[in-house]
Design an enzyme around this catalytic site. Structure first.
Site, short mmCIF file in Angstrom:
data_model
loop_
_atom_site.label_atom_id
_atom_site.label_comp_id
_atom_site.label_asym_id
_atom_site.label_seq_id
_atom_site.Cartn_x
_atom_site.Cartn_y
_atom_site.Cartn_z
N PRO A 1 -3.51 -6.12 2.63
CA PRO A 1 -4.77 -6.60 2.09
C PRO A 1 -5.37 -5.73 1.00
CG PRO A 1 -5.03 -5.77 4.33
CD PRO A 1 -3.57 -5.85 4.07
N ASN A 2 -5.95 -6.39 0.04
CA ASN A 2 -6.69 -5.79 -1.09
C ASN A 2 -5.80 -5.12 -2.13
OD1 ASN A 2 -9.30 -6.47 -0.02
ND2 ASN A 2 -8.95 -4.90 1.52
N ARG B 1 -9.45 -1.84 -8.30
CA ARG B 1 -10.04 -1.39 -7.05
C ARG B 1 -10.11 0.14 -6.98
NH1 ARG B 1 -6.66 -1.28 -1.44
NH2 ARG B 1 -8.42 -0.76 -0.11
N TYR C 1 -7.09 4.91 -6.09
CA TYR C 1 -5.79 4.22 -6.09
C TYR C 1 -5.09 4.20 -7.44
CZ TYR C 1 -7.41 2.71 -1.53
OH TYR C 1 -7.86 2.70 -0.24
N ASN D 1 3.28 -1.11 2.58
CA ASN D 1 1.95 -0.53 2.49
C ASN D 1 1.04 -1.56 3.14
OD1 ASN D 1 -0.54 0.48 1.98
ND2 ASN D 1 -0.27 0.74 -0.25
N ALA E 1 -5.33 -1.54 5.01
CA ALA E 1 -6.18 -1.23 6.16
C ALA E 1 -5.55 -1.65 7.49
CB ALA E 1 -7.55 -1.89 5.98
N HIS F 1 -4.23 0.89 10.05
CA HIS F 1 -5.08 1.59 11.01
C HIS F 1 -5.60 0.69 12.12
CE1 HIS F 1 -4.95 4.15 7.52
NE2 HIS F 1 -5.67 3.31 6.81
N ASP G 1 4.21 -4.22 16.19
CA ASP G 1 5.11 -4.89 17.12
C ASP G 1 6.15 -5.73 16.37
OD1 ASP G 1 3.81 -3.75 19.23
OD2 ASP G 1 2.82 -5.58 19.93
N GLU H 1 6.96 3.51 5.61
CA GLU H 1 5.53 3.27 5.39
C GLU H 1 5.09 4.05 4.16
OE1 GLU H 1 3.15 4.57 8.71
OE2 GLU H 1 1.30 4.38 7.57
N HIS I 1 1.76 4.85 1.26
CA HIS I 1 0.35 4.73 0.85
C HIS I 1 0.17 5.37 -0.50
CE1 HIS I 1 -0.79 3.32 4.78
NE2 HIS I 1 -0.01 4.26 5.29
N LEU I 2 -0.64 4.74 -1.32
CA LEU I 2 -0.96 5.31 -2.64
C LEU I 2 -1.75 6.60 -2.47
CD1 LEU I 2 -1.95 1.81 -3.65
CD2 LEU I 2 -0.43 3.07 -5.15
N SER I 3 -2.80 6.53 -1.64
CA SER I 3 -3.64 7.70 -1.42
C SER I 3 -3.08 8.52 -0.26
CB SER I 3 -5.07 7.25 -1.10
OG SER I 3 -5.10 6.50 0.10
N ARG J 1 -8.52 11.71 3.64
CA ARG J 1 -9.64 10.77 3.53
C ARG J 1 -10.39 10.66 4.86
NH1 ARG J 1 -7.75 5.46 0.80
NH2 ARG J 1 -10.02 5.28 0.57
N ARG K 1 -8.79 6.74 8.77
CA ARG K 1 -7.52 6.47 8.08
C ARG K 1 -6.40 7.40 8.54
NH1 ARG K 1 -9.19 2.97 3.85
NH2 ARG K 1 -11.31 3.47 3.21
C1 DQA Z 1 -3.90 2.48 1.52
C2 DQA Z 1 -4.77 3.38 2.40
C3 DQA Z 1 -5.54 2.55 3.42
O1 DQA Z 1 -6.36 3.39 4.22
C4 DQA Z 1 -6.43 1.54 2.71
O2 DQA Z 1 -7.09 0.72 3.65
C5 DQA Z 1 -5.70 0.74 1.71
C6 DQA Z 1 -4.71 1.39 0.85
C7 DQA Z 1 -3.19 3.29 0.39
O3 DQA Z 1 -2.25 2.77 -0.19
O4 DQA Z 1 -3.62 4.41 0.08
O5 DQA Z 1 -5.95 -0.45 1.54
O6 DQA Z 1 -2.89 1.90 2.31
#
Ligand code: DQA
Length: 152
Positions: free
Chosen positions: A12-13, A20, A25, A76, A79, A82, A89, A100, A102-104, A109, A113
């Site tokens: 998502p997002n 964003r 990011y 990725n 959210a 978490h 599953d 897995e 993550h950009l950040s 943070r 997270r």
């Molecule tokens: C994220 C980190 C997550 O905590 C956040 O909700 C995201 C992006 C990252 O790529 O850093 O949507 O997965």
């Protein structure tokens, strides 16, 4: 002929990448991330298929369908990382090696997270390198698959 097919899932997002919270990011768009992955895939001789969804069920369906199509997954989960036992599953059920990303750096943070439901069932996690996290994830996954299959 590409050696492996890798599914890249964006949660998502992540469709808003570039717009964003660029201070968190970066300014690279999702389309640019997918192009970088495709280029790296060509270099590594693997096929990359990218999917972004804001819906948990769509991501879960894509994970189930990966069973007959892909040998590895990069995720990725945004959210959902978490919050989603269901995504974890799904990955555990299909038993396809999953990285897995993550950009950040999620550990630098907010505390909510710091916990990932996916990390314990992933082969590894890469967090904090912006778009490069995906490239590093793809390299690590291909290296893992080649070793596991004695291809090198
Ligand atoms: C994220 C980190 C997550 O905590 C956040 O909700 C995201 C992006 C990252 O790529 O850093 O949507 O997965």
């Amino acid at each position: 002929m590409p050696q492996y097919s890798v599914l890249i899932l964006h949660g998502p997002n992540l469709n808003l990448l570039g717009l964003r919270e660029p201070e968190v990011y970066g300014s690279t768009t999702l389309e640019q991330v997918n192009t970088l992955l495709q280029e790296e895939g060509n270099r590594l001789q693997v096929k990359t298929s990218c999917l972004q969804s804001n819906h948990e069920g769509v991501l879960i369906d894509a994970i189930h369908q990966a069973r007959d199509k892909h040998q590895g997954i990069i995720i990725n989960a945004g959210a959902y990382t978490h919050t989603s036992v269901a995504l974890r599953d799904a990955i555990a059920a299909i038993q396809i090696p999953t990285v897995e990303v993550h950009l950040s750096n999620i550990y630098r943070r907010e505390e909510f997270r710091h916990h990932s439901y996916i990390a314990p069932i992933a082969i590894g996690q890469i967090s904090g390198f912006g778009a490069m996290s995906y490239i590093l994830g793809l390299q690590a996954l291909v290296n893992y698959l080649r070793k596991a299959n004695h291809d090198e």
